[in-house]
Scaffold this active site. Structure first.
Site, PDB file in Angstrom:
ATOM      1  CD  GLU B  60     -11.072   4.192   2.257  1.00  0.00           C
ATOM      2  OE1 GLU B  60     -10.168   4.335   3.117  1.00  0.00           O
ATOM      3  OE2 GLU B  60     -10.858   3.680   1.146  1.00  0.00           O
ATOM      4  CG  HIS B 129     -10.825  -6.537  -1.925  1.00  0.00           C
ATOM      5  ND1 HIS B 129      -9.767  -6.834  -1.105  1.00  0.00           N
ATOM      6  CD2 HIS B 129     -10.562  -5.306  -2.432  1.00  0.00           C
ATOM      7  CE1 HIS B 129      -8.898  -5.834  -1.124  1.00  0.00           C
ATOM      8  NE2 HIS B 129      -9.363  -4.892  -1.921  1.00  0.00           N
TER       9      HIS B 129
END
Lengths: 324, 328
Positions: B60, B129
């Site tokens: 990322e 998450h």
């Protein structure tokens, strides 16, 4: 004449010498101005390392190539052709500076000369540089991007993620580690798993090479080869072993290293040794050197005067240049 | 008008913008051969090829920063984050580079880039998450932040974001991708920084953005059965914030409940509640109420995770409080 000298025209050798001496003079003056509190905050001087920026950037064609670096950026900016007036005015925080006084020492930018900064977060410029190279490839240019960073940055995750991206996408980029041996106050050998950064390139399927960062012609020849490879879509890693004379920034008392160590490197000074070799080869006369230094001294004096006389940014500048 | 899902609306926006402008490319994990982790990019690889639909390694920080570099060098990247939770690895590139390069260069550079992906809790995904991280982006000058709650707004705001010359962060949500709604077959844009009045009313203003819109709309339906006419504002953009639409509504109703699935401290909801307090103090008939996510990491257990989020019941209870009524 030695082969490495014969390879370059006098004009090109003089260009490299001029870039190095301009950086040295600019930095010494910036250090004085910092002492006089004309410059504030973090100011990281490049003295000692001039051969790296001069040798590497002089190998580029800046009509299509780009340069990205970290916060010790004065040398790279000047080597790309930034007007010393704009650079010094930026250090002074004046509106006439390259970034209107909003960037300061760590954030010099000169888009016209393809110098994309000037990044203050260790290692953060490396993915950005890969993005510039990505755009060059995407646009079908045969330009390359030189990405400079220090031995301290080498241990950031961003470096290793970017090496991988650079290789899998064949980006036209050269990663240049300027190993000045001290990441702030930490010696690189204390924090590095390897004693030669260039070997890590192999882990990413790239070529790794090293050069003597105190020898401008060795830097030039090494980067020229790496740039030629990068133009063919073969990124690589070059370690330039160098040394910084001053502290990490102006506020560094440098208790981590000895006076003797600094003096030892000053004896091998990149500018003086290049100048001596040019004299020995009868390429540079005393008169020419004297004229060169005088011209540069004047140029830097003018830059200081320009910075002094330039206005502060208006308060309304606080709200400008944030959104396009 | 055509009915389509939020996912299809995003896909259509990407497709149209990539067809319109060669500089636009999509980059992220699984965006190509996998058709997107949530199938937002379905079919784009076969249509535009791997040059413009770029599968990345799980990096990322690396590919987000690469997007920033491509943007300053003349391209218009759309960076897909598989979720905003993973974007925390790239926070440095968004906050320190995308949001700063224009200002630090004295306006020499522009950073036309879109960062997008699902944000906030879905179901059974546990603490790492299930985070609503809008405040991380909303906090930062130099960024724009959009949070569409309908397929039409997802389409129109993504197109506006891609055409904008600034970094734009877009908040989507896993559970919203299957939501359906009417989207005009004619091309249109939704302006960044303009809220939508989702429902008109006179008794109380309910302000929200993104996925909680459905909770708020259901609460408004139930309140209507009790004779309470709630006005619902869907912010659509968090930065810039459409202060005028908020203020005009509260000036009409005199009462306000902010509904935000983020944690309560230093959140978008807290900022909006403060804004209403400071700009509408003279007309408020009750203190502003904030219905937020509970101030806890999200648990896996479904009963607990639902209890951690804004609910219809919590919204109605907050409305009862600002109305000083116990019968709603």
């Amino acid at each position: 004449m030695k082969a490495e000298f014969a390879h370059y025209k006098k004009e090109e050798l003089m260009r490299m010498l001029t870039i190095m001496q301009t950086i040295r003079t600019f930095e010494e003056k910036a250090g004085m101005m910092y002492g006089l509190r004309k410059i504030g905050g973090f100011c990281h001087l490049y003295t000692g390392q001039e051969a790296v920026a001069a040798g590497a950037i002089s190998s580029l064609d800046l009509s299509k190539d780009y340069v990205v670096t970290a916060y010790r950026d004065h040398g790279h900016a000047l080597a790309c052709g930034m007007d010393p007036k704009k650079a010094m005015a930026e250090l002074f925080g004046k509106v006439t500076g390259c970034s209107h006084g909003k960037g300061g020492s760590m954030h010099l930018f000169d888009v016209e000369h393809h110098f994309f900064g000037g990044n203050g977060i260790v290692g953060a410029q490396i993915p950005v540089a890969a993005g510039v190279a990505f755009a060059q490839q995407y646009q079908g240019s045969d330009g390359v991007t030189l990405c400079f960073f220090g031995d301290g940055a080498f241990h950031q995750g961003a470096v290793h993620e970017t090496f991988n991206l650079g290789k899998i996408w064949d980006l036209p980029i050269v990663f240049i580690i300027e190993n000045n041996q001290w990441g702030m106050g930490t010696n690189w050998k204390k924090v590095s798993a390897v004693d030669d950064f260039s070997v890590t390139a192999g882990a990413y399927g790239m070529k790794g090479s090293s050069c003597n960062g105190l020898d401008v012609l060795d830097v030039r020849a090494t980067i020229e080869k790496a740039v030629a490879e990068a133009r063919l879509g073969r990124p690589s890693l070059v370690e330039a072993r160098t040394y910084r004379y001053k502290g990490h920034s102006m506020s560094d008392p440098q208790k981590y290293r000895t006076r003797e160590e600094i003096d030892e490197y000053r004896k091998r000074d990149a500018i003086q040794s290049f100048r001596s070799r040019l004299s020995e080869e009868k390429i540079l006369s005393e008169e020419e050197w004297s004229a060169l230094t005088q011209r540069i001294n004047t140029q830097i004096e003018e830059a200081v005067a320009f910075a002094e006389e330039s206005p502060e940014p208006a308060l309304s500048e606080l709200y400008t240049d944030i959104y396009a | 008008m055509a009915e389509m899902t939020y996912r299809e609306a995003l896909n259509r926006a990407l497709d149209e913008e990539m067809a319109r402008d060669d500089r636009v490319f999509l980059i992220g994990e699984e965006v190509g051969e996998y058709d997107g982790a949530y199938k937002v990019s379905r079919g784009l690889l076969s249509k535009y090829g791997p040059k413009r639909v770029r599968d990345t390694p799980i990096s990322e920080l690396g590919f987000t920063g690469l997007g920033v570099g491509a943007a300053i060098a003349g391209l218009r990247p759309v960076v897909e984050w598989m979720t905003h939770n993973f974007a925390l690895l790239a926070l440095d590139q968004v906050v320190n580079n995308a949001a700063k390069l224009r200002q630090m260069s004295g306006g020499q550079l522009s950073v036309p880039i879109v960062f997008r992906g699902p944000n906030g809790p879905a179901e059974f995904l546990a603490a790492q998450h299930s985070q609503a991280l809008g405040s991380y982006w909303m906090h930062v000058p130099g960024l724009k932040v959009v949070a569409p709650a309908t397929p039409a707004d997802a389409y129109g705001l993504l197109k506006s974001a891609i055409r904008n010359d600034n970094p734009v962060v877009m908040l989507e949500a896993e559970l919203m991708y299957a939501w359906k709604g009417e989207v005009s077959e004619q091309e249109f844009l939704v302006p960044i920084g303009k809220a939508r009045i989702a429902r008109e009313g006179v008794d109380v203003t309910l302000i929200t953005y993104s996925k909680p819109i459905r909770v708020v709309e259901e609460a408004a339906d139930r309140l209507a059965e009790k004779g309470v006419q709630a006005e619902v504002i869907d912010l659509r953009s968090l930065r810039p914030l459409d202060e005028e639409t908020i203020v005009n509504s509260v000036r009409k109703t005199g009462r306000c409940v902010v509904v935000d699935e983020a944690w309560p401290l230093a959140s978008p909801g807290a900022t909006i509640a403060h804004l209403v307090d400071s700009r509408c103090f003279d007309v408020l008939d009750a203190p502003v109420e904030l219905v937020s996510g509970e101030d806890v990491p999200m648990p896996y257990n479904h009963t607990l995770e639902l209890a951690a989020q804004p609910s219809v019941e919590k919204v109605i209870a907050a409305v009862a409080k600002v109305l000083y009524r116990e019968d709603v």
